[in-house]
Design an enzyme around this catalytic site. Structure first.
Site, PDB file in Angstrom:
ATOM      1  CB  THR A 170       4.272  10.398 -22.670  1.00 54.83           C
ATOM      2  OG1 THR A 170       4.866  11.560 -22.063  1.00 54.83           O
ATOM      3  CG2 THR A 170       4.327  10.236 -23.572  1.00 54.83           C
TER       4      THR A 170
ATOM      5  CE  LYS B 222       3.162  13.322 -19.334  1.00 54.14           C
ATOM      6  NZ  LYS B 222       3.967  13.525 -17.456  1.00 54.14           N
TER       7      LYS B 222
ATOM      8  CG  ASN C  18      -1.031  10.955 -17.390  1.00 55.87           C
ATOM      9  OD1 ASN C  18      -2.410  11.372 -16.913  1.00 55.87           O
ATOM     10  ND2 ASN C  18       0.046  10.692 -16.374  1.00 55.87           N
TER      11      ASN C  18
ATOM     12  CG  ASP D 128       1.752  12.162 -14.517  1.00 54.11           C
ATOM     13  OD1 ASP D 128       2.371  11.285 -14.325  1.00 54.11           O
ATOM     14  OD2 ASP D 128       2.684  13.191 -15.502  1.00 54.11           O
TER      15      ASP D 128
ATOM     16  N   GLY E 155      11.879  21.298  -8.624  1.00 56.59           N
ATOM     17  CA  GLY E 155      10.903  21.286  -9.700  1.00 56.59           C
ATOM     18  C   GLY E 155       9.365  21.586 -10.425  1.00 56.59           C
TER      19      GLY E 155
ATOM     20  N   GLY F 206       8.134  21.405 -13.314  1.00 57.21           N
ATOM     21  CA  GLY F 206       8.059  21.516 -14.269  1.00 57.21           C
ATOM     22  C   GLY F 206       6.338  20.048 -15.024  1.00 57.21           C
ATOM     23  N   GLY F 207       6.183  19.454 -15.915  1.00 58.12           N
ATOM     24  CA  GLY F 207       5.277  18.896 -15.487  1.00 58.12           C
ATOM     25  C   GLY F 207       4.692  17.364 -14.234  1.00 58.12           C
ATOM     26  CB  ALA F 208       6.447  15.197 -12.340  1.00 55.52           C
TER      27      ALA F 208
ATOM     28  N   GLY G 291      11.007   6.210  -7.485  1.00 56.27           N
ATOM     29  CA  GLY G 291       9.684   6.976  -8.649  1.00 56.27           C
ATOM     30  C   GLY G 291       9.237   5.753  -9.176  1.00 56.27           C
TER      31      GLY G 291
END
Ligand SMILES: NC(=O)c1ccc[n+]([C@@H]2O[C@H](COP(=O)([O-])OP(=O)(O)OC[C@H]3O[C@@H](n4cnc5c(N)ncnc54)[C@H](OP(=O)(O)O)[C@@H]3O)[C@@H](O)[C@H]2O)c1
Length: 288
Positions: free
Chosen positions: A68, A72, A93, A108, A133, A135-137, A251
């Site tokens: 995490t 990652k 991840n 993810d 968004g 970002g990573g997600a 989520g």
């Protein structure tokens, strides 16, 4: 083999990692499956120790490890092989120790897809998605939606450079079309959108009253509206979507399904979704 002999170790490396909830759901799945000699360890690893920590995965013969924040992307340098999707996403991840060789996957976006299909009954093929968004997600969700046949993805982000980079990445790495729109107050969801995803960190505990500043009246009942925030599972964003008659996915579903994928990769067994969900609900203090 005695219960005190623990040859089946997995876990997570992060920094900071103390609040990471994965241990609760994976240990619940071990317990439900009677796998008493498996353990999931939550381990604080600062960035300067990541290389040694990844070596330790094979030295200690761990079955695998989750990564995490902030590891990652950096972990890619310490792996022997990665999945095609993880390569396209540019982040890992979940690592599996395959007889001393480390294989990296990103669960993810796959967890999100499984929740979309199983809980939402939606097949992303030929659909139009809008993702808040980058970002990573957001990255993992966009790439997996595109690989699953989504026709068009609009990336909506506060900082333009990150959002534009993701839209470019989708077009370069997959056959989906993509564009970028700025996340500004009053952003309206295009009315032909099938899947609308909230993948920013807005609304995450303890900031539970927060929601993205968008035009909520642009949400239609024809859209499936999803949030990546697992805690609380019922966010203000989803409440607004429900008020407009849209079906919603929280989520926690994504978190549980991405956990089941890791569990399968490490153990070769299916995890109990119900046991994992109940354990998380208890951890987050929400009702069943
Ligand atoms: N359910 C699951 O299984 C699962 C899995 C992974 C992550 N998550 C959740 O997903 C969320 C995002 O994680 P991440 O790894 O993608 O984080 P990240 O890489 O730090 O990205 C954060 C994203 O949120 C945006 N953002 C943050 N604060 C904002 C604000 N006040 N206004 C507008 N945009 C804002 C950022 O925009 P900028 O680019 O402009 O900074 C960026 O797009 C976290 O809450 C995490 O808990 C859930």
């Amino acid at each position: 083999m005695g219960k005190s002999y623990l040859d089946n170790l997995v876990g997570v490396f992060g920094h900071p990692v103390a609040e990471n909830p994965t241990v609760v759901m994976i240990e619940a799945a071990f317990h439900a499956a009677g796998m008493e000699n498996w353990r999931y360890l939550t381990i604080e690893i600062p960035p300067e120790h990541l290389a040694e920590a990844m070596k330790a995965v094979t030295t200690l013969n761990m079955k695998g490890i989750n990564l995490t924040m902030p590891h990652k992307v950096e972990v890619l340098r310490h792996l022997d092989e990665i999945s095609e999707a993880a390569d396209k996403i540019g982040a890992v991840n979940t690592v599996v120790n395959r007889s001393g060789k480390l294989f990296g996957e990103n669960t993810d976006g796959k967890g999100f897809l499984e929740s979309l299909r199983k809980d939402g009954g939606i097949d992303p093929k030929n659909k139009r998605a809008v993702v808040l968004g980058a970002g990573g997600a957001g990255r993992a969700i966009c790439i997996e939606l595109a690989l699953a046949g989504c026709r068009h993805i609009t990336v909506v982000n506060r900082s333009a450079n990150r959002g534009e980079e993701l839209a470019r990445r989708i077009e370069e790495k997959t056959s989906a079309r993509a564009d970028f729109m700025a996340l500004t107050p009053g952003f309206a969801v295009p009315e032909n959108t099938d899947i609308f995803v909230q993948a920013t960190s807005i609304g995450l505990y303890p900031d539970t009253g927060a929601k993205p500043d968008i035009e909520y009246d642009s949400i239609l009942p024809s859209m499936t509206v999803c949030d990546v925030i697992p805690n609380p599972p019922h966010t203000e964003f989803l409440t607004e979507a429900e008020r407009r008659g849209a079906p919603t996915l929280d989520g926690m579903g994504m978190l549980v399904y991405q956990g089941t994928i890791g569990f399968r990769l490490w153990t070769g067994k299916e995890a109990s979704v119900d046991a994992m969900k109940s354990a998380l609900q208890r951890e987050f203090g929400v009702a069943d």
